[in-house]
Scaffold this active site. Structure first.
Site, mmCIF file in Angstrom:
data_model
loop_
_atom_site.group_PDB
_atom_site.id
_atom_site.type_symbol
_atom_site.label_atom_id
_atom_site.label_comp_id
_atom_site.label_asym_id
_atom_site.label_seq_id
_atom_site.Cartn_x
_atom_site.Cartn_y
_atom_site.Cartn_z
ATOM 1 N N ASP A 1 -14.295 12.976 -6.030
ATOM 2 C CA ASP A 1 -15.183 12.035 -6.695
ATOM 3 C C ASP A 1 -14.369 11.070 -7.542
ATOM 4 O O ASP A 1 -13.298 11.413 -8.062
ATOM 5 C CB ASP A 1 -16.168 12.769 -7.608
ATOM 6 C CG ASP A 1 -17.202 13.562 -6.835
ATOM 7 O OD1 ASP A 1 -17.255 13.414 -5.596
ATOM 8 O OD2 ASP A 1 -17.949 14.322 -7.469
ATOM 9 N N ARG A 2 -14.889 9.871 -7.710
ATOM 10 C CA ARG A 2 -14.222 8.897 -8.575
ATOM 11 C C ARG A 2 -14.053 9.496 -9.975
ATOM 12 O O ARG A 2 -14.989 10.020 -10.558
ATOM 13 C CB ARG A 2 -15.046 7.611 -8.656
ATOM 14 C CG ARG A 2 -14.418 6.512 -9.533
ATOM 15 C CD ARG A 2 -15.312 5.304 -9.581
ATOM 16 N NE ARG A 2 -15.452 4.692 -8.270
ATOM 17 C CZ ARG A 2 -14.583 3.811 -7.746
ATOM 18 N NH1 ARG A 2 -13.516 3.454 -8.446
ATOM 19 N NH2 ARG A 2 -14.787 3.289 -6.558
#
Length: 225
Positions: free
Chosen positions: A54-55
């Site tokens: 995930d970012r």
């Protein structure tokens, strides 16, 4: 993870010169600059990158240097043959030391483009969670997912009443606030700390670990006083 900041780029001449920051290099940029040509199985924007984080998530990422290794590693991830461990700083104090979150995920059906937990749904998801340390307001837990659904850990922990610190997507305004004076949190406090798998060509076992990054250590150190 990588913490690379761009340097200013001068444009124009004389008094018209302006300083504009260069965009930060992506993981793909850094991988290509270090390893050279990488397989494009997942497209030109993801050379050699086998799986996603995930970012804002720090930690370990598997990168394949050949197409054969890429295919083998992707098959291992799909077959759930890769062991993964994530550290997360969560709001709250779990009432258990270890548990299994075995909740299906369904499409969130809203503009967040995320997922939500449900009693039954479209995709099964299972996460083992163990408490490593308790700090009153927050706790450090290790998560070992046996499935690899997008945002799985964030949804499972939020549904368990333990939203990850800094997760504005799922916890949002419902998340407790950190005490006054706590270090500022600029991302989701989630860290890919461990990967274990067999080499896709030689079958040699590999195990990798990455310790907590500085921002996690700073936050936990503040709570320790």
């Amino acid at each position: 993870g990588f913490d690379v900041r761009g340097q200013a780029e001068q444009q124009g001449r004389g008094r018209d010169r302006r300083r504009e920051p260069r965009p930060e290099p992506t993981l793909a940029d850094l991988a290509a600059s270090r390893f050279g040509r990488l397989p494009m199985t997942m497209g030109v924007e993801r050379p050699g990158i086998v799986h996603r984080l995930d970012r804002g998530t720090s930690g370990l990422v598997a990168i394949a240097r050949t197409a054969e290794a890429m295919d083998g590693l992707r098959a291992a991830f799909r077959a759930r043959e890769v062991q993964k461990a994530y550290l997360a700083v969560v709001h709250g104090d779990p009432t258990w030391d270890e548990t299994v979150l075995d909740w299906d995920l369904v499409d969130g059906q809203d503009d967040r483009r995320g997922w939500r937990e449900a009693g039954s749904g479209e995709q099964s998801a299972r996460t083992e969670v163990e408490v490593l340390e308790r700090f009153g307001h927050v706790a450090l837990v290790v998560c070992r997912p046996s499935t690899g659904r997008r945002h799985q850990l964030r949804v499972h922990l939020c549904a368990a009443g333990l939203p990850i610190v800094g997760d504005e997507l799922y916890a949002g305004r419902r998340a407790p606030q950190l005490p006054r004076g706590a270090p500022r949190v600029r991302r989701v406090m989630l860290h890919a700390a461990g990967l274990a798998f067999q080499h896709p060509i030689t079958a040699e076992p590999f195990e990798f670990e990455a310790g907590p990054p500085d921002d996690v250590l700073e936050l936990l150190g503040w709570f320790e006083g």
